[in-house]
Design an enzyme around this catalytic site. Structure first.
Site, PDB file in Angstrom:
ATOM      1  N   VAL A  14     -42.696  -7.705 -61.330  1.00 31.74           N
ATOM      2  CA  VAL A  14     -43.536  -8.600 -60.525  1.00 31.74           C
ATOM      3  C   VAL A  14     -42.878  -9.974 -60.407  1.00 31.74           C
ATOM      4  CG1 VAL A  14     -45.783  -9.748 -60.385  1.00 31.74           C
ATOM      5  CG2 VAL A  14     -45.658  -7.365 -61.110  1.00 31.74           C
ATOM      6  N   CYS A 131     -53.290  -4.168 -58.829  1.00 33.14           N
ATOM      7  CA  CYS A 131     -52.628  -3.752 -57.579  1.00 33.14           C
ATOM      8  C   CYS A 131     -53.454  -2.722 -56.797  1.00 33.14           C
ATOM      9  CB  CYS A 131     -51.237  -3.194 -57.876  1.00 33.14           C
ATOM     10  SG  CYS A 131     -51.139  -2.172 -59.347  1.00 33.14           S
ATOM     11  N   SER A 161     -43.584   1.887 -60.788  1.00 39.98           N
ATOM     12  CA  SER A 161     -43.285   0.447 -60.896  1.00 39.98           C
ATOM     13  C   SER A 161     -44.527  -0.339 -61.303  1.00 39.98           C
ATOM     14  CB  SER A 161     -42.724  -0.095 -59.585  1.00 39.98           C
ATOM     15  OG  SER A 161     -43.645   0.125 -58.529  1.00 39.98           O
ATOM     16  N   HIS A 243     -48.253   2.427 -53.809  1.00 39.97           N
ATOM     17  CA  HIS A 243     -49.425   3.194 -54.244  1.00 39.97           C
ATOM     18  C   HIS A 243     -50.137   3.774 -53.022  1.00 39.97           C
ATOM     19  CE1 HIS A 243     -48.775   1.501 -58.092  1.00 39.97           C
ATOM     20  NE2 HIS A 243     -49.843   0.752 -58.239  1.00 39.97           N
ATOM     21  N   ASN A 316     -47.063  -1.947 -54.163  1.00 40.39           N
ATOM     22  CA  ASN A 316     -47.814  -2.505 -55.295  1.00 40.39           C
ATOM     23  C   ASN A 316     -47.174  -3.757 -55.881  1.00 40.39           C
ATOM     24  OD1 ASN A 316     -46.022  -0.135 -56.038  1.00 40.39           O
ATOM     25  ND2 ASN A 316     -46.246  -1.104 -58.035  1.00 40.39           N
TER      26      ASN A 316
HETATM   27  N1  NAP Z   1     -46.195  -3.847 -61.543  1.00 40.72           N
HETATM   28  C1  NAP Z   1     -47.288  -3.977 -60.798  1.00 40.72           C
HETATM   29  O1  NAP Z   1     -47.504  -3.306 -59.767  1.00 40.72           O
HETATM   30  C2  NAP Z   1     -48.302  -4.985 -61.187  1.00 40.72           C
HETATM   31  C3  NAP Z   1     -49.234  -5.363 -60.260  1.00 40.72           C
HETATM   32  C4  NAP Z   1     -50.180  -6.309 -60.614  1.00 40.72           C
HETATM   33  C5  NAP Z   1     -50.164  -6.829 -61.893  1.00 40.72           C
HETATM   34  N2  NAP Z   1     -49.237  -6.419 -62.794  1.00 40.72           N
HETATM   35  C6  NAP Z   1     -49.271  -7.010 -64.130  1.00 40.72           C
HETATM   36  O2  NAP Z   1     -48.211  -7.943 -64.272  1.00 40.72           O
HETATM   37  C7  NAP Z   1     -47.720  -7.921 -65.615  1.00 40.72           C
HETATM   38  C8  NAP Z   1     -46.221  -7.664 -65.622  1.00 40.72           C
HETATM   39  O3  NAP Z   1     -45.919  -6.478 -64.939  1.00 40.72           O
HETATM   40  P1  NAP Z   1     -44.418  -6.084 -64.603  1.00 40.72           P
HETATM   41  O4  NAP Z   1     -44.528  -4.814 -63.856  1.00 40.72           O
HETATM   42  O5  NAP Z   1     -43.654  -7.220 -64.022  1.00 40.72           O
HETATM   43  O6  NAP Z   1     -43.833  -5.795 -66.093  1.00 40.72           O
HETATM   44  P2  NAP Z   1     -42.310  -5.775 -66.586  1.00 40.72           P
HETATM   45  O7  NAP Z   1     -41.395  -5.335 -65.508  1.00 40.72           O
HETATM   46  O8  NAP Z   1     -42.322  -5.009 -67.858  1.00 40.72           O
HETATM   47  O9  NAP Z   1     -41.975  -7.323 -66.917  1.00 40.72           O
HETATM   48  C9  NAP Z   1     -42.613  -8.036 -67.938  1.00 40.72           C
HETATM   49  C10 NAP Z   1     -42.185  -9.491 -67.886  1.00 40.72           C
HETATM   50  O10 NAP Z   1     -42.900 -10.222 -68.888  1.00 40.72           O
HETATM   51  C11 NAP Z   1     -41.979 -10.902 -69.734  1.00 40.72           C
HETATM   52  N3  NAP Z   1     -42.466 -11.000 -71.100  1.00 40.72           N
HETATM   53  C12 NAP Z   1     -42.808 -10.004 -71.940  1.00 40.72           C
HETATM   54  N4  NAP Z   1     -43.164 -10.513 -73.150  1.00 40.72           N
HETATM   55  C13 NAP Z   1     -43.039 -11.865 -73.045  1.00 40.72           C
HETATM   56  C14 NAP Z   1     -43.238 -12.951 -73.945  1.00 40.72           C
HETATM   57  N5  NAP Z   1     -43.654 -12.748 -75.216  1.00 40.72           N
HETATM   58  N6  NAP Z   1     -43.011 -14.215 -73.495  1.00 40.72           N
HETATM   59  C15 NAP Z   1     -42.597 -14.427 -72.235  1.00 40.72           C
HETATM   60  N7  NAP Z   1     -42.372 -13.431 -71.326  1.00 40.72           N
HETATM   61  C16 NAP Z   1     -42.600 -12.169 -71.741  1.00 40.72           C
HETATM   62  C17 NAP Z   1     -40.725 -10.041 -69.673  1.00 40.72           C
HETATM   63  O11 NAP Z   1     -39.628 -10.831 -70.099  1.00 40.72           O
HETATM   64  P3  NAP Z   1     -38.352 -10.183 -70.878  1.00 40.72           P
HETATM   65  O12 NAP Z   1     -37.494  -9.561 -69.815  1.00 40.72           O
HETATM   66  O13 NAP Z   1     -37.733 -11.369 -71.510  1.00 40.72           O
HETATM   67  O14 NAP Z   1     -38.904  -9.176 -71.843  1.00 40.72           O
HETATM   68  C18 NAP Z   1     -40.704  -9.692 -68.192  1.00 40.72           C
HETATM   69  O15 NAP Z   1     -40.203 -10.787 -67.449  1.00 40.72           O
HETATM   70  C19 NAP Z   1     -48.558  -6.872 -66.342  1.00 40.72           C
HETATM   71  O16 NAP Z   1     -49.627  -7.518 -66.996  1.00 40.72           O
HETATM   72  C20 NAP Z   1     -49.077  -6.000 -65.238  1.00 40.72           C
HETATM   73  O17 NAP Z   1     -50.275  -5.367 -65.561  1.00 40.72           O
HETATM   74  C21 NAP Z   1     -48.295  -5.535 -62.466  1.00 40.72           C
END
Ligand code: NAP
Length: 354
Positions: A14, A131, A161, A243, A316
């Protein structure tokens, strides 16, 4: 003078899309900061076609001077850092589930309830919905305005994703393993995802539904109408991005297919592709990289008095997350940041991109 924007979770699915969206939509930012965990300090992330940002650590970052935070580091991390950022004067637009159902935090989809953004003065936080909820309410809003939706039955077909970067790697690795006859080892998913579907997104709740299913119901009611009944079955499918949702709607008043089609065609953020022929509908692979919510397969549901069935598809990571968050930021600076600074380049949102 533009704004200072911090992207928290900038190395994730994201977060990277939020950086792309800020650049593509020419958000009026003078300074964009990329933040992630300490594991990522010093890594580089792209910002637009030409720029690269060095990632800084969230834990030690000083939010003074930041106007807007676009955040997606997971709910537990948002719970800790967001109050620190708002205390320093920033408005946090949070993509995680952390604050969505808190009564003093607006939950916003700009095509549906942009007026709720004004409530951000209470906590300094605006929540971006899940999403699956976002794409559904964008399609439901024009129909609800016409004939009042009483009940929604939805089955989702959710790409990997939506479960983060590591889950995309898992689909890729399992697919490869099957071709070369290596053993399959589920890690982030509970079962094999390659060449399979899993009726389990997020954790189980006491009533047997999953938290993703619960989110679709309570978030739809908070954004659109507290009287709408929603029952969802959320399924993970082996698709990388996009999605799909099969939706059955029951209305209070009659609503014909053609009236629904006309209303959806006029609705902001919606594109109708609905021909009863081969290729006359949109699939997730075609919606990937796009900002619109696509509606296809509009037809009468004859099993209830006033019923319609639809197929709804969106990217999404874009409309389901990054684009929605940046649209909120655009409204925030246009309508609510008047006193912060003098800006020259904040344009009204275009209806076509809303
Ligand atoms: N994917 C979707 O379609 C979607 C849609 C809406 C909402 N979301 C929500 O958005 C959030 C992230 O989703 P994502 O798909 O982007 O996940 P992701 O690809 O796993 O990325 C997670 C991000 O959070 C960072 N992070 C993790 N632990 C951290 C910490 N302790 N301090 C600072 N940064 C930290 C990670 O940094 P590092 O690389 O340094 O670990 C990475 O940049 C989730 O809560 C999810 O539910 C996702």
């Amino acid at each position: 003078m533009g704004f200072k924007v911090a992207v928290v979770g900038a190395t994730g699915n994201v977060g990277r899309e939020m950086l792309t969206t800020l650049a593509e939509r020419e958000f009026p930012a003078d300074d964009v900061v990329a933040l992630a965990s300490s594991r990522s300090i010093g890594k580089e992330v792209s910002f637009g076609e030409d720029d690269v940002l060095k990632v800084q650590g969230l834990d030690t970052f000083d939010f003074r001077g930041v106007d807007i935070v676009l955040s997606s580091p997971g709910a537990k991390v948002s719970a800790v850092f967001a109050p620190r950022a708002t205390k320093a004067g920033a408005v946090v637009i949070d993509n995680t589930s952390c604050f969505r159902m808190e009564p003093d935090v607006p939950l916003v989809v700009p095509e549906v309830n942009p007026q709720a953004i004004a409530q951000c003065t209470k906590r300094g936080i605006i929540a971006n919905p899940n999403c699956s909820t976002i794409q559904m309410v964008v399609a439901l809003k024009p129909l609800h305005d016409l004939a009042r939706i009483r009940r929604v039955v939805v089955a989702t077909y959710q790409s990997v994703s939506g479960a983060g970067r590591a889950s995309m790697d898992e689909l890729f690795n399992q697919t490869r393993a099957i071709y070369v006859n290596d053993p399959i080892k589920p890690e982030h998913f509970t079962k094999q995802i390659a060449f399979n579907v899993i009726p389990h997104c997020d954790v189980f709740m006491d009533d047997g539904s999953t938290k993703e299913e619960w989110k679709m119901a309570v978030e739809t009611r908070k954004i659109l109408d507290p009287d709408i009944a929603v029952t969802a079955t959320c399924v993970r499918v082996p698709v990388f991005i996009g999605h799909g949702e099969a939706i059955n709607l029951e209305f209070e008043q009659p609503l014909g297919e053609e009236d629904a089609r006309v209303a959806l065609r006029r609705a902001p953020g919606v594109t109708v592709v609905d021909h009863r022929a081969d290729e006359g509908y949109v699939t997730p692979a075609e919606a990937a990289g796009e900002d619109q919510v696509y509606v296809s397969r509009i037809r009468r549901d004859p099993t209830v008095a006033h019923g319609l069935a639809l197929w709804v598809v969106a990217d999404n990571l874009r409309k389901g997350a990054a684009v929605n968050a940046v649209q909120i930021a655009e409204i925030l600076v246009r309508d609510h940041f008047g006193s912060r600074r003098t800006r020259t380049n904040v344009q009204p949102l275009r209806r076509t991109t809303l």
